[in-house]
Design a protein around this motif. Structure first.
Motif, mmCIF file in Angstrom:
data_model
loop_
_atom_site.group_PDB
_atom_site.id
_atom_site.type_symbol
_atom_site.label_atom_id
_atom_site.label_comp_id
_atom_site.label_asym_id
_atom_site.label_seq_id
_atom_site.Cartn_x
_atom_site.Cartn_y
_atom_site.Cartn_z
ATOM 1 N N PRO A 125 122.002 -9.682 18.953
ATOM 2 C CA PRO A 125 120.877 -9.956 18.075
ATOM 3 C C PRO A 125 120.827 -10.595 16.322
ATOM 4 O O PRO A 125 122.723 -10.631 16.205
ATOM 5 N N ALA B 103 114.214 -6.460 23.861
ATOM 6 C CA ALA B 103 114.149 -7.890 22.958
ATOM 7 C C ALA B 103 112.994 -8.440 22.855
ATOM 8 O O ALA B 103 112.967 -9.031 21.591
ATOM 9 N N GLY C 59 115.658 -9.488 18.252
ATOM 10 C CA GLY C 59 115.390 -9.292 19.289
ATOM 11 C C GLY C 59 116.960 -10.015 19.890
ATOM 12 O O GLY C 59 116.421 -10.888 19.871
ATOM 13 N N GLY D 190 120.270 -2.270 23.129
ATOM 14 C CA GLY D 190 118.659 -3.816 23.254
ATOM 15 C C GLY D 190 118.257 -3.523 21.771
ATOM 16 O O GLY D 190 118.050 -2.199 22.223
ATOM 17 N N THR E 242 115.112 0.573 19.025
ATOM 18 C CA THR E 242 116.778 0.723 19.789
ATOM 19 C C THR E 242 117.200 0.842 20.523
ATOM 20 O O THR E 242 117.157 2.290 20.468
#
Length: 407
Positions: free
Chosen positions: A20, A187, A195, A206, A357
């Motif tokens: 990320p 993501a 993402g 993720g 998340t």
């Protein structure tokens, strides 16, 4: 405790794709060189410890306004930058706040940093989607429990203990197969500014987070709090713009974020660059503001983390009082949610708030969702809002199509 090893491809590598917040120019060629881990209960100040690790590897975290040496190497690899993840628990430790219930994913460190170099090639998702199966979601509290917690917060607001509190619920589901393609589908959700997927030894997270917790770039520190949600329809947009409750809650959080930035040493006057702008995230309208300040002196990562974590939009105001309410009410720890994840480069820092998340350990997927509670909150509407935020994540996780290329 997690027993056995999950069916991850390359469990120690952040593959495939980018972590990320990583620069797009890296083209998913990240290669892990060194790793830092800190768990709740470990000794030492996590903000100082991770800052020391990153500084020792050539990143300018003691003075975030300074440009570091981009040619620093470890072995044969030139350092690209570092991924940094900070859990909600670690943020509470940094802020001196009350700790809540233990995390449901104890295998995941509460602070995790990875120094990266570049490999000579990008990687691709394995074609494992056809064997993917996801079980039923098991919530940590019922809708009635959630609604009762909303009423408890409203009573605390009525007593003057707090002004606004963000309540978060958790759910988990068993899975069969490799979870990485499912996490990459999360993501890739529309509006995911951060993402990406980050993995460690037997775990992965993720994120489809749209929210900037804190960014330092070109001599300014910026935060972009998001507060206020409606369906992404014309009627939903009108309802969000016309809601006195949502606007009042949003402005309270903007004021909190202004105060957080003002606490930083070495910053100039704090200003609100944009207020209550309506933007779309995966079928939802959300209200976002932009708050910033110039860096007039030395600002270090440790001070920045102590000021910003946990993020005001997922705690409430006053922050420490809100966190005490959260610790008393939420039955399951926030785990990887409501923390921070992003990138530290040679000339910038960019950390997203870990809303939207999810986490995978060796047995289950975990997801969290919630919302801010004010004196005017309707318990049923708050339960429905949390479900609306969780729905795109669950849909992406449940899909069974094979993995696709990541560029």
């Amino acid at each position: 405790m997690v027993h056995g090893r999950p069916p991850f491809d390359h469990p120690e590598e952040p593959l495939p794709g980018s972590p990320p917040g990583a620069p797009g120019g890296c083209q998913a060629r990240h290669h892990a060189l060194r790793v830092f881990r800190w768990h709740r209960g470990d000794p030492g100040d996590p903000a100082e410890l991770v800052s020391g690790f990153l500084a020792d590897n050539g990143l300018p975290v003691r003075n975030l306004g300074r440009t570091a040496d981009k040619n620093r190497t470890i072995g044969d690899s030139t350092i690209c930058g570092a991924a940094l993840y900070v859990s909600a628990d670690a943020g509470c430790v940094m802020a001196g706040a009350a700790l809540g219930a233990p995390t449901p994913v104890p295998s995941i460190p509460d602070v995790y940093a990875v120094i990266y170099g570049h490999s000579s090639f990008s990687t691709r998702l394995s074609e494992t989607g056809r064997s993917w199966r996801l079980g039923d979601w098991q919530p940590s509290w019922t809708p009635a429990d959630h609604a009762a917690a909303v009423d408890t917060v409203r009573a605390a607001i009525g007593r003057g203990d707090v002004y606004v509190v963000n309540l978060v619920g958790h759910a988990s589901a068993t899975y069969h197969g490799d979870p990485l393609p499912a996490l990459h589908r999360v993501a890739a959700l529309p509006g995911a500014r951060y993402g990406g997927v980050l993995t460690g030894d037997g775990w992965a997270l993720g994120t489809a987070s749209p929210e900037t917790l804190v960014e330092v770039r070109d001599g300014r520190v910026v935060t972009r709090p998001i507060k206020g949600t409606r369906p992404a329809t014309a009627a939903g947009r009108a309802a969000l713009l016309g809601s006195a409750k949502e606007r009042a809650e949003h402005i309270m959080i903007v004021d909190l974020e202004r105060n957080d930035l003002a606490r930083l040493p070495g910053t100039g006057p704090v200003r609100v660059d944009e207020l209550f702008a309506v933007r779309e995230w995966s079928g939802l309208w959300q209200a976002e503001s932009v708050v910033s300040a110039p860096l007039d002196g030395d600002v270090g990562l440790a001070d920045l983390l102590r000021a910003a974590c946990p993020g005001g939009s997922v705690t409430g105001a006053p922050k420490l009082a809100a966190l005490a309410e959260i610790a008393a009410l939420e039955p399951v720890g926030r785990g990887v949610s409501m923390g921070a994840v992003g990138w530290i480069g040679h000339d910038h820092l960019d950390l997203g708030l870990t809303i939207r998340t999810v986490a995978a350990d060796g047995h289950r997927l975990h997801a969290w969702a919630g919302g801010g509670i004010t004196i005017d909150s309707d318990p049923g509407e708050e339960v429905a809002e949390a479900a609306a935020k969780a729905a795109p994540l669950r849909t992406a996780l449940a899909a069974r199509e094979p993995g696709t290329a990541v560029s």
